[in-house]
Design an enzyme around this catalytic site. Structure first.
Site, PDB file in Angstrom:
ATOM      1  N   ILE A 158     -11.634 116.802  19.090  1.00  0.00           N
ATOM      2  CA  ILE A 158     -10.584 116.195  19.447  1.00  0.00           C
ATOM      3  C   ILE A 158      -9.429 116.386  18.293  1.00  0.00           C
ATOM      4  O   ILE A 158      -8.137 116.214  18.573  1.00  0.00           O
ATOM      5  CB  ILE A 158     -10.724 114.770  19.842  1.00  0.00           C
TER       6      ILE A 158
ATOM      7  N   TYR B 158     -11.810 100.685  10.158  1.00  0.00           N
ATOM      8  CA  TYR B 158     -11.908 100.918  11.478  1.00  0.00           C
ATOM      9  C   TYR B 158     -11.119  99.729  12.314  1.00  0.00           C
ATOM     10  O   TYR B 158     -10.564 100.222  13.174  1.00  0.00           O
ATOM     11  CB  TYR B 158     -13.450 100.385  11.948  1.00  0.00           C
TER      12      TYR B 158
ATOM     13  N   LYS C 133      -7.930 100.600  14.756  1.00  0.00           N
ATOM     14  CA  LYS C 133      -7.831 100.277  16.093  1.00  0.00           C
ATOM     15  C   LYS C 133      -6.707  99.551  16.405  1.00  0.00           C
ATOM     16  O   LYS C 133      -5.868  99.573  17.572  1.00  0.00           O
ATOM     17  CB  LYS C 133      -9.106  99.298  16.288  1.00  0.00           C
TER      18      LYS C 133
HETATM   19  P1  NAD Z   1     -20.479 107.013  19.219  1.00  0.00           P
HETATM   20  O1  NAD Z   1     -20.573 107.052  17.766  1.00  0.00           O
HETATM   21  O2  NAD Z   1     -21.885 106.642  19.863  1.00  0.00           O
HETATM   22  O3  NAD Z   1     -19.960 108.171  20.033  1.00  0.00           O
HETATM   23  C1  NAD Z   1     -18.827 109.001  19.478  1.00  0.00           C
HETATM   24  C2  NAD Z   1     -18.934 110.252  20.028  1.00  0.00           C
HETATM   25  O4  NAD Z   1     -17.875 111.033  19.498  1.00  0.00           O
HETATM   26  C3  NAD Z   1     -20.064 110.916  19.272  1.00  0.00           C
HETATM   27  O5  NAD Z   1     -20.771 111.591  20.461  1.00  0.00           O
HETATM   28  C4  NAD Z   1     -19.504 111.888  18.431  1.00  0.00           C
HETATM   29  O6  NAD Z   1     -20.006 113.388  18.214  1.00  0.00           O
HETATM   30  C5  NAD Z   1     -18.114 112.500  19.133  1.00  0.00           C
HETATM   31  N1  NAD Z   1     -17.364 112.716  17.973  1.00  0.00           N
HETATM   32  C6  NAD Z   1     -16.913 112.380  16.772  1.00  0.00           C
HETATM   33  N2  NAD Z   1     -16.032 113.062  16.289  1.00  0.00           N
HETATM   34  C7  NAD Z   1     -15.686 113.989  17.192  1.00  0.00           C
HETATM   35  C8  NAD Z   1     -14.397 114.859  17.301  1.00  0.00           C
HETATM   36  N3  NAD Z   1     -13.652 115.254  16.272  1.00  0.00           N
HETATM   37  N4  NAD Z   1     -14.336 115.427  18.534  1.00  0.00           N
HETATM   38  C9  NAD Z   1     -14.920 115.250  19.509  1.00  0.00           C
HETATM   39  N5  NAD Z   1     -16.049 114.409  19.591  1.00  0.00           N
HETATM   40  C10 NAD Z   1     -16.500 113.561  18.302  1.00  0.00           C
HETATM   41  O7  NAD Z   1     -19.537 105.826  19.558  1.00  0.00           O
HETATM   42  P2  NAD Z   1     -19.430 105.019  20.812  1.00  0.00           P
HETATM   43  O8  NAD Z   1     -20.116 103.674  20.652  1.00  0.00           O
HETATM   44  O9  NAD Z   1     -19.779 105.644  22.102  1.00  0.00           O
HETATM   45  O10 NAD Z   1     -17.848 104.549  20.877  1.00  0.00           O
HETATM   46  C11 NAD Z   1     -16.995 105.156  21.742  1.00  0.00           C
HETATM   47  C12 NAD Z   1     -15.741 104.580  21.534  1.00  0.00           C
HETATM   48  O11 NAD Z   1     -15.840 103.126  21.640  1.00  0.00           O
HETATM   49  C13 NAD Z   1     -15.020 104.560  20.016  1.00  0.00           C
HETATM   50  O12 NAD Z   1     -13.741 104.744  20.162  1.00  0.00           O
HETATM   51  C14 NAD Z   1     -15.415 103.240  19.412  1.00  0.00           C
HETATM   52  O13 NAD Z   1     -14.596 102.500  18.521  1.00  0.00           O
HETATM   53  C15 NAD Z   1     -15.336 102.285  20.860  1.00  0.00           C
HETATM   54  N6  NAD Z   1     -16.205 100.953  20.544  1.00  0.00           N
HETATM   55  C16 NAD Z   1     -17.389 100.977  20.769  1.00  0.00           C
HETATM   56  C17 NAD Z   1     -18.290  99.997  20.616  1.00  0.00           C
HETATM   57  C18 NAD Z   1     -19.844  99.841  20.957  1.00  0.00           C
HETATM   58  O14 NAD Z   1     -20.258  99.004  20.433  1.00  0.00           O
HETATM   59  N7  NAD Z   1     -20.376 100.958  21.119  1.00  0.00           N
HETATM   60  C19 NAD Z   1     -17.658  98.656  20.447  1.00  0.00           C
HETATM   61  C20 NAD Z   1     -16.182  98.702  20.416  1.00  0.00           C
HETATM   62  C21 NAD Z   1     -15.371  99.850  20.610  1.00  0.00           C
HETATM   63  N1  SER Z   2     -19.888  97.898  17.662  1.00  0.00           N
HETATM   64  C1  SER Z   2     -18.453  98.226  17.012  1.00  0.00           C
HETATM   65  C2  SER Z   2     -19.011  98.394  15.734  1.00  0.00           C
HETATM   66  O1  SER Z   2     -20.020  97.481  15.298  1.00  0.00           O
HETATM   67  C3  SER Z   2     -17.595  97.355  17.378  1.00  0.00           C
HETATM   68  O2  SER Z   2     -16.301  97.880  17.364  1.00  0.00           O
HETATM   69  O3  SER Z   2     -18.432  99.010  14.819  1.00  0.00           O
END
Ligand code: NAD
Ligand code: SER
Length: 309
Positions: free
Chosen positions: A50, A139, A143
């Site tokens: 990205i 982080y 955000k």
């Molecule tokens: P994750 O780490 O499981 O997945 C992120 C994905 O992005 C990975 O597959 C990784 O390979 C990919 N990635 C990393 N760098 C990249 C790049 N340069 N280009 C393209 N892809 C790339 O994260 P997630 O838990 O699926 O979270 C997704 C989003 O949701 C994030 O923005 C995260 O901040 C947000 N979020 C997640 C949670 C949670 O509990 N999972 C909570 C709050 C917010």
């Molecule tokens: N599940 C996420 C973290 O712990 C919340 O954004 O980073």
């Protein structure tokens, strides 16, 4: 039929979001993309970084993409280990996508925020939609900055960007990617293996959490809502289940009486201490009809039935 691009589709949320979007809009309409290979083989996939704006533009033009769900980011614990890179990835990716919308190339953007936008000075119980926000992690800073930029692009350029402040998400399909809430997934793997669990947070640390099915439904409901209902263009609070490590342990132990836990807090304790314990999501309920379905015991049952060890 609209064409959708999911960026970061191989992660914890992306894996399940792609499955659900393909059910709704058809396999060929949903292009998955990630820097990591996918295990979803029922539709188009592109290797895409990205941060490579030209590559993003190429993929968007090749598939005539009209909506992007941008999930690529470093999460809280991983970001603390590499703050410069986390800031770059979390911000550059967002600008690349927002600018495509600003230029009229795409029509709609989903970008997730997090409970990490709140900080130690935020009211901790039933944290309001609008409140003091002084995040103390890289982080959370990225955000909060992202939220401000989303609202700015919406107000200044009419960009249709929609966002949710996800709590910690709990799922069994794909492992979490380096967050502070990951313990609430890890614990099930130990329980299923019949091992003692060493928890990296203290037993009395409450955090807002949510079962993944609720989070995916919230995401798609928000994106499919009429634009006039989406009155907040920074990011919406949503709430699912709030619990402490001791409470989730007690719920698992009811089903697995032999399961044991010890508490060995590490650097993630400080991050957790800076976040809310519960969230007021009344604006999401009023504006686009959000309501959670899963409580702690239902989520524990599903996880114990489905986690593969
Ligand atoms: P994750 O780490 O499981 O997945 C992120 C994905 O992005 C990975 O597959 C990784 O390979 C990919 N990635 C990393 N760098 C990249 C790049 N340069 N280009 C393209 N892809 C790339 O994260 P997630 O838990 O699926 O979270 C997704 C989003 O949701 C994030 O923005 C995260 O901040 C947000 N979020 C997640 C949670 C949670 O509990 N999972 C909570 C709050 C917010
Ligand atoms: N599940 C996420 C973290 O712990 C919340 O954004 O980073």
């Amino acid at each position: 039929m609209k064409k959708i691009l999911v960026v970061g589709s191989s992660g914890q949320i992306g894996t399940e979001l792609v499955i659900e979007l393909r059910k709704l809009f058809g396999n060929e309409s949903v292009v998955a993309s990630d820097i990591k290979e996918t295990n979803l083989n029922n539709g188009p996939f592109e290797v895409l970084d990205i941060m490579d704006n030209e590559a993003l533009k190429y993929v968007v033009s090749k598939h005539q993409i009209k909506e992007i769900y941008l999930l690529a980011a470093l999460l809280s614990a991983t970001a603390e280990k590499n703050p410069d890179f986390a800031w770059r990835l979390n911000m550059e990716g967002l600008f690349n996508v927002l600018n495509l919308a600003k230029d009229g190339v795409i029509e709609k953007v989903f970008w997730p925020s997090s409970i990490a936008v709140f900080g130690p000075s935020t009211p901790k119980i039933n944290t309001p939609q609008f409140t003091i926000m002084e995040p103390s992690t890289v982080y959370g800073i990225s955000k909060l900055a992202g939220e401000r930029w989303c609202e700015y692009y919406a107000n200044k350029f009419g960009v249709d960007v929609r966002s949710i402040r996800y709590p910690g998400l709990i799922s069994y399909t794909s492992l979490p990617g380096g967050g502070t809430t990951d313990y609430a997934v890890d614990i099930f793997y130990s329980a299923k293996k019949g091992e003692n669990y060493s928890c990296f947070l203290k037993q009395d640390t409450p955090l807002p959490m949510m079962y993944m099915e609720d989070a995916i439904r919230a995401t798609i409901d928000l994106m499919e809502s009429d634009s006039s209902n989406v009155k907040i263009r920074s990011s919406y609070n949503i709430s699912g289940i709030s619990f402490t490590p001791a409470e989730i342990y007690a719920s698992i132990k009811k089903r697995k009486p032999e399961f044991s836990i010890e508490y060995a807090p590490d650097f993630r304790q400080q991050i957790a201490d800076s976040w809310p314990g519960s969230i007021d999501d009344s604006r999401a309920r009023e504006d686009w009809g959000w309501h959670p379905k899963f409580d702690l015991d239902q989520m524990v049952d599903i996880m114990l039935d489905n986690v593969m060890v």
